[in-house]
Write a protein that holds these residues in place. Structure first.
Motif, mmCIF file in Angstrom:
data_model
loop_
_atom_site.group_PDB
_atom_site.id
_atom_site.type_symbol
_atom_site.label_atom_id
_atom_site.label_comp_id
_atom_site.label_asym_id
_atom_site.label_seq_id
_atom_site.Cartn_x
_atom_site.Cartn_y
_atom_site.Cartn_z
ATOM 1 N N UNK A 52 0.839 -1.209 0.000
ATOM 2 C CA UNK A 52 0.000 0.000 0.000
ATOM 3 C C UNK A 52 0.872 1.256 0.000
ATOM 4 N N UNK A 53 1.957 1.258 0.787
ATOM 5 C CA UNK A 53 2.854 2.413 0.846
ATOM 6 C C UNK A 53 3.534 2.643 -0.497
ATOM 7 N N UNK A 54 4.014 1.563 -1.118
ATOM 8 C CA UNK A 54 4.668 1.688 -2.434
ATOM 9 C C UNK A 54 3.721 2.320 -3.450
ATOM 10 N N UNK A 55 2.475 1.847 -3.473
ATOM 11 C CA UNK A 55 1.503 2.375 -4.434
ATOM 12 C C UNK A 55 1.190 3.839 -4.151
ATOM 13 N N UNK A 56 1.001 4.186 -2.876
ATOM 14 C CA UNK A 56 0.671 5.568 -2.503
ATOM 15 C C UNK A 56 1.790 6.517 -2.875
ATOM 16 N N UNK A 57 3.019 6.109 -2.645
ATOM 17 C CA UNK A 57 4.165 6.956 -2.986
ATOM 18 C C UNK A 57 4.284 7.181 -4.485
ATOM 19 N N UNK A 58 3.707 6.269 -5.273
ATOM 20 C CA UNK A 58 3.726 6.424 -6.739
ATOM 21 C C UNK A 58 2.450 7.061 -7.276
ATOM 22 N N UNK A 59 1.641 7.650 -6.374
ATOM 23 C CA UNK A 59 0.445 8.374 -6.785
ATOM 24 C C UNK A 59 -0.733 7.494 -7.170
ATOM 25 N N UNK A 60 -0.735 6.252 -6.747
ATOM 26 C CA UNK A 60 -1.827 5.333 -7.069
ATOM 27 C C UNK A 60 -2.709 5.137 -5.855
ATOM 28 N N UNK A 61 -4.005 5.151 -6.063
ATOM 29 C CA UNK A 61 -4.951 4.884 -4.990
ATOM 30 C C UNK A 61 -5.349 3.413 -5.028
ATOM 31 N N UNK A 62 -4.973 2.693 -3.982
ATOM 32 C CA UNK A 62 -5.291 1.273 -3.908
ATOM 33 C C UNK A 62 -5.930 0.971 -2.551
ATOM 34 N N UNK A 63 -6.628 -0.139 -2.497
ATOM 35 C CA UNK A 63 -7.258 -0.568 -1.249
ATOM 36 C C UNK A 63 -7.119 -2.071 -1.090
ATOM 37 N N UNK A 64 -7.250 -2.513 0.135
ATOM 38 C CA UNK A 64 -7.224 -3.943 0.424
ATOM 39 C C UNK A 64 -8.633 -4.513 0.255
#
Length: 412
Positions: free
Chosen positions: A130-142
């Motif tokens: 989740x942190x990797x995706x957020x740092x790359x500007x992507x919104x993801x969820x579990x």
């Protein structure tokens, strides 16, 4: 270096005899992977781990192993040390290369003595993804129920294996673990699908095909049946294929028997001849593609009357399937296009306008009382030819071909 993981299927349910099934699976898997330059194969914590000298061979290995009965699924995994930091770093790297809006982590430990739990892997690796995706500007969820991407983690005694996809295998039980049967194979959809279904249950099949004179040039049924055998052989490794010329016997039945009983008498003769071959093959029964009431000879009464001549059990794997179910499975296993080819099936030859729908064994026995049944059986067996096919290194090859059987099959 990537690792190919093979997980088995129903063998999990076996008790003290589990090793018998595993040995059959190991033998079939080894045969399937021939020619792919396998570097190492090892059983570890109820899974088969395969490494190749060239990682590019892994996708060829997947396609071959998917045709091995007993395989639940295969996966291409990255391996790392079985510690939490290594698992998190490898999982993070693995998931960076795929686009998704929702994800989940599925972790399992075979070694319970490790200083972390499966839930610890899920939480910490999930947080890192989740942190990797957020740092790359992507919104993801579990999403634990319906995620777009999954990171699977299998922790064994000596390593951790991480992968994103489980590729379904054939399921069922390993080839040869259930014994032998002999299949009456036409060129149509039903008998090929019936054959696949019993192969999937660990049965090794031999095939018997009855052929007649082609109505049109190039429409003989033997080439079609031969293609079906070649298509089915990878699922069991080796196939024996018997071809029986049947048109002469049919003509004699036409002359000697009532018209509306012809097709039932054809089928009884086929069962008698196929059963003799089954005895030679040490088979425990016969397999047919009968489906209830699909044609006139497959009503319940007719199947009972026809089958009464056999002393071996008759298995009908598609007896309760409708035609669409059979066609769907034929497409899946690769026999549909073959069975669509034009050919002349021997059963409809000399077909009466109104075939008998509800016969009894006694009726057919009375008709056959004055017919030279034993002579016809002997004639069919003496004219039989046999071909043996084997799947090796990803190819089906013809090993042996005998134009005629040198001696009639043994009796029991």
């Amino acid at each position: 270096m990537c690792v190919l993981i093979l997980h088995y299927h129903e063998i999990w349910l076996k008790g003290c005899n589990r090793n018998f099934f595993l040995q059959n699976l190991k033998r079939a898997s080894k045969q399937a992977l021939e020619g792919l330059h396998v570097k190492r194969t090892v059983w570890e914590d109820h899974r088969l781990l395969i490494t190749f000298e060239d990682d590019n061979m892994a996708h060829h290995g997947i396609e071959r192993l998917r045709k091995v009965p007993g395989v639940a699924y295969v996966a291409v995994a990255e391996q790392t040390n079985p510690d939490l930091d290594s698992i998190i770093d490898t999982g993070s790297r693995l998931m960076r290369t795929v686009e998704f809006h929702s994800f989940r982590v599925r972790a399992r430990r075979s070694q319970k003595s490790l200083p972390f739990r499966s839930v610890d892997i899920g939480r910490q690796l999930g947080a890192r993804i989740w942190t990797d995706a957020t740092e790359n500007g992507r919104k993801v969820k579990v999403d634990l129920s319906n995620a777009e991407a999954t990171c699977y983690v299998d922790v064994t005694t000596s390593r951790a294996l991480l992968y994103r996809e489980k590729i379904p295998g054939m399921g069922g039980l390993p080839t040869g673990s259930a014994g032998k049967l002999t299949c009456l194979l036409s060129g149509g959809f039903d008998s090929a699908v019936a054959a696949y279904k019993v192969i999937k249950r660990g049965v090794r099949l031999s095939f018997v095909h009855f052929w007649g004179r082609a109505v049109e040039p190039g429409e003989g049924s033997s080439p079609v049946a031969r293609k079906l055998v070649r298509t089915l052989t990878p699922y069991q490794g080796r196939s024996r294929f018997y071809l029986i010329p049947f048109d002469e016997i049919q003509r004699e039945i036409v002359v000697a028997a009532p018209q509306d009983y012809r097709i039932l008498l054809y089928r009884r003769m086929m069962l008698r001849i196929a059963e003799r071959i089954a005895y030679r093959e040490h088979s425990h029964g016969l397999v047919t593609g009968d489906s209830i009431s699909q044609v006139a000879s497959q009503t319940l009464k007719n199947m009972e009357a026809v089958g009464s001549v056999a002393s071996l059990p008759i298995y009908r794997p598609v007896v309760g399937d409708d035609k669409q179910e059979i066609l769907d499975l034929a497409r899946h296993i690769g026999t549909y296009e073959i069975s669509c080819e034009p050919f002349s099936d021997c059963c409809p030859m000399y077909l009466p306008k109104s075939p008998k729908i509800h016969s009894t064994a006694a009726e057919l026995d009375n008709i056959e009382a004055d017919l030279p049944i034993k002579d016809w059986v002997t004639k069919g067996l003496r004219a039989a030819s046999k071909e043996v096919y084997e799947w090796r290194a990803g190819e089906v090859t013809l090993l042996k071909k005998h134009n005629h059987e040198s001696s009639p099959p043994i009796r029991r």
